[in-house]
Write a protein that holds these residues in place. Structure first.
Motif, short mmCIF file in Angstrom:
data_model
loop_
_atom_site.label_atom_id
_atom_site.label_comp_id
_atom_site.label_asym_id
_atom_site.label_seq_id
_atom_site.Cartn_x
_atom_site.Cartn_y
_atom_site.Cartn_z
N GLY A 160 4.17 -7.63 3.12
CA GLY A 160 2.87 -7.73 2.48
C GLY A 160 2.82 -7.39 1.00
N ILE A 161 1.61 -7.36 0.49
CA ILE A 161 1.39 -7.18 -0.94
C ILE A 161 1.91 -5.83 -1.45
CG2 ILE A 161 -0.95 -6.29 -0.64
CD1 ILE A 161 -1.73 -7.82 -3.19
N ASP A 162 1.96 -4.83 -0.58
CA ASP A 162 2.48 -3.51 -0.95
C ASP A 162 3.90 -3.31 -0.43
OD1 ASP A 162 0.12 -2.59 -2.30
OD2 ASP A 162 -0.82 -2.38 -0.34
N SER A 163 4.68 -4.36 -0.47
CA SER A 163 6.01 -4.41 0.14
C SER A 163 6.96 -3.32 -0.35
CB SER A 163 6.62 -5.78 -0.15
OG SER A 163 7.99 -5.81 0.17
N LEU A 164 7.52 -2.58 0.61
CA LEU A 164 8.59 -1.63 0.31
C LEU A 164 9.83 -2.36 -0.18
CD1 LEU A 164 10.12 1.14 0.54
CD2 LEU A 164 10.57 0.51 2.92
#
Length: 419
Positions: A160-164
Motif C-alpha cells: 500500500g501507500i505506506d509501504s514498508l
C-alpha cells in the motif's frame, strides 16, 4: 536468459490487497512457492465501491478468479452539471462484445471474496506483520513481529501507500495531498429509475457528481460518488450522508435520488492523496506492485485495476526464472517494471491533473474552463480517445504475456486455475 524447467523458487508477498493476491496467484501459476503475509486478521477491503477496466477483468480470469457476473459492464460518459455530454468513451466492437464496456461497476468486498476463493491453499498468512526487510545477492530475509525470520529469493511489496518495502528500497517520500475528499455509496433500491449499463461522470463549477451501475451477488444496483475541494489540514466533522446529499443536489436525476435511497451505513468518505510516481520500482531481489509502487487518486477510478494487472504481470515475468540466480532475478524484475511504469505513471498523473483542473481552478477561470470543455473536443481527446487506447494496449500486453508464459518450459503443471 537460461530457463531451468521445474526449478522452484521462493517468493514472499507482503500485503493481501488486489495487488498482493493477484501476485500470489500468478507466482503460484508460474511454478514457484509463494507466501502471502497480511498483518490484519483477514484480507479486508479499504472502501466499498469500485470500477475496473476490461484488462484487470481479463487478468483475473486468467488467474483462476471467477469473473462470471462480477460487475455491471458500463459505457462511460463525461457530462456537465446540466446533463450535456462532453465525452463518450468509444470502444472497439470486440471489447464491447467481450466486456460490455470500458467500466465494470462492482463492490470492492465482492472482488475480495472472489480473490480469496481463488487463492491457493495455505498461501495466505494473516496476523503476520513484517517489520523489517533485508536482502543481499543471495536472498531476502523478512523479520516478523513475532521474532521469526522468513527467507525468500524474491520479495514483492504489495503493502500500500505506506509501504514498508518502498521505504526500505527508496527511503521516505512525502504524500501528495490533493486537497480533495470524496463521499461514495451504493444502493439496490429498485424504486430509483436509473438507466443500467452507464457510468456517468458529471461536473459543475466545483463538484464532481457521478454514478454507475453495479452488480453484486446477482443483484443489479448503482454506486455513486460526489467529490469536492477540501483542505487536508482540516478535520472533517460533518455527517456523511447529509454532506453527500448537499453536494448531489445540484445534479440532474438520478444522482440525488440514488443518494437519497442509500442507507447511511453504506456511505463512506476518504481524503484523496497519492505519491509522485517512482522512476524505479525494483532493487536487488525486491520489487513493488499496486499502491506501493504508484498510489493513485480514485479520480482515475483505476487504482485497484492497475494493482491487479501488476500482480498478474509480475508472476508471468518470473515464470521459468531460476530465482537462486541473482542476474536472472534482476533481468526479470526489470522486464516486469519497464512496460508498467509509463502506463501507471500516466494514469496517476492524469488523475492528479484532472482533480486540480476541476476543483482547484481559480474562480475567474472556471467559466472559461467550462466553456472550453463544453464547446471544444479537448476533453474528448484527453479522456475519450486516450482511455480506449490504454484499454486496448493493456489487453494486448496481457495477450503477449500469455504467449510468453505458454512458451516457458516447465510451467504446464502450474498453469491454469489455482488449486
Amino acid at each position: 536468459m537460461n530457463f531451468l524447467p521445474g526449478k522452484r523458487g521462493r517468493v514472499a508477498v507482503i500485503g493481501a490487497g488486489p495487488a498482493g493476491m493477484a501476485a500470489a496467484m500468478s507466482v503460484h501459476q508460474a511454478g514457484h512457492d509463494v507466501v502471502l503475509f497480511e498483518r490484519y486478521p483477514q484480507a479486508r477491503p479499504a472502501g466499498n465501491i469500485l470500477n475496473l477496466w476490461p484488462a484487470p477483468i481479463k487478468a483475473l480470469g486468467l488467474l483462476g478468479v471467477d469473473t462470471e457476473d462480477l460487475g455491471a459492464p458500463c459505457a462511460s460518459e463525461f457530462r456537465n452539471a446540466h446533463g450535456r455530454r462532453r465525452v463518450r468513451v468509444e470502444l472497439p466492437e470486440h471489447v464491447v462484445r467481450d466486456y460490455g464496456g470500458g467500466f465494470i461497476g462492482l463492490l470492492r468486498p465482492d472482488l475480495y471474496e472472489r480473490l480469496l476463493a481463488a487463492l491457493p491453499k495455505d498461501v495466505l498468512h494473516v496476523n503476520h506483520t513484517v517489520e523489517r526487510v533485508e536482502q543481499d545477492e543471495s536472498g531476502v530475509r523478512l523479520h516478523l513481529s513475532d521474532g521469526r525470520i522468513h527467507e525468500a529469493d524474491v520479495v514483492i511489496g504489495a503493502d500500500g501507500i505506506d509501504s514498508l518495502v518502498r521505504r526500505t528500497l527508496w527511503g521516505e517520500s512525502p504524500k501528495r495531498e490533493h486537497n480533495l475528499h470524496i463521499f461514495g455509496g451504493y444502493t439496490f433500491d429498485e424504486s430509483v429509475a436509473a438507466e443500467p449499463g452507464l457510468c456517468i461522470v458529471s461536473h459543475n463549477r466545483t463538484v464532481q457528481g457521478s454514478w454507475t451501475a453495479i452488480r453484486n451477488k446477482g443483484r443489479g444496483g448503482f454506486q455513486w460518488w460526489v467529490l469536492e475541494a477540501f483542505d487536508a489540514s482540516r478535520e472533517f466533522t460533518g455527517d456523511l450522508h447529509s454532506s453527500a446529499t448537499a453536494l448531489g443536489e445540484a445534479f440532474p436525476h438520478p444522482l440525488p435520488q440514488l443518494i437519497a435511497a442509500t442507507d447511511p451505513a453504506y456511505v463512506q468518505r476518504w481524503a484523496i492523496r497519492d505519491r509522485k510516481p517512482l522512476k524505479q520500482w525494483s532493487k536487488g531481489r525486491a520489487t513493488l506492485v499496486g499502491d506501493a509502487a504508484h498510489p493513485t487518486s480514485p479520480y482515475a477510478a483505476y487504482g485497484a485495476g492497475m494493482a491487479t494487472e501488476d500482480g498478474y504481470f509480475i508472476g508471468r515475468r518470473l515464470a521459468g526464472v531460476d530465482l537462486s540466480d541473482y542476474t536472472q532475478v534482476r533481468q526479470a524484475l526489470d522486464a516486469f517494471e519497464t512496460p508498467r511504469k509509463p502506463h501507471t505513471a500516466r494514469q496517476s498523473q492524469q488523475a492528479y491533473v484532472l482533480g486540480q483542473v476541476f476543483h482547484h481552478a481559480p474562480r475567474p477561470l472556471r467559466p472559461i474552463r467550462d466553456a472550453i470543455l463544453d464547446r471544444t473536443p479537448l476533453l474528448q481527446k484527453v479522456v475519450g480517445e486516450a482511455t480506449p487506447g490504454e484499454i486496448i494496449k493493456q489487453l494486448g500486453e496481457i495477450d503477449r504475456a500469455e504467449a510468453r508464459f505458454a512458451a516457458v518450459p516447465g510451467v504446464g503443471e502450474a498453469d491454469g486455475t489455482a488449486s
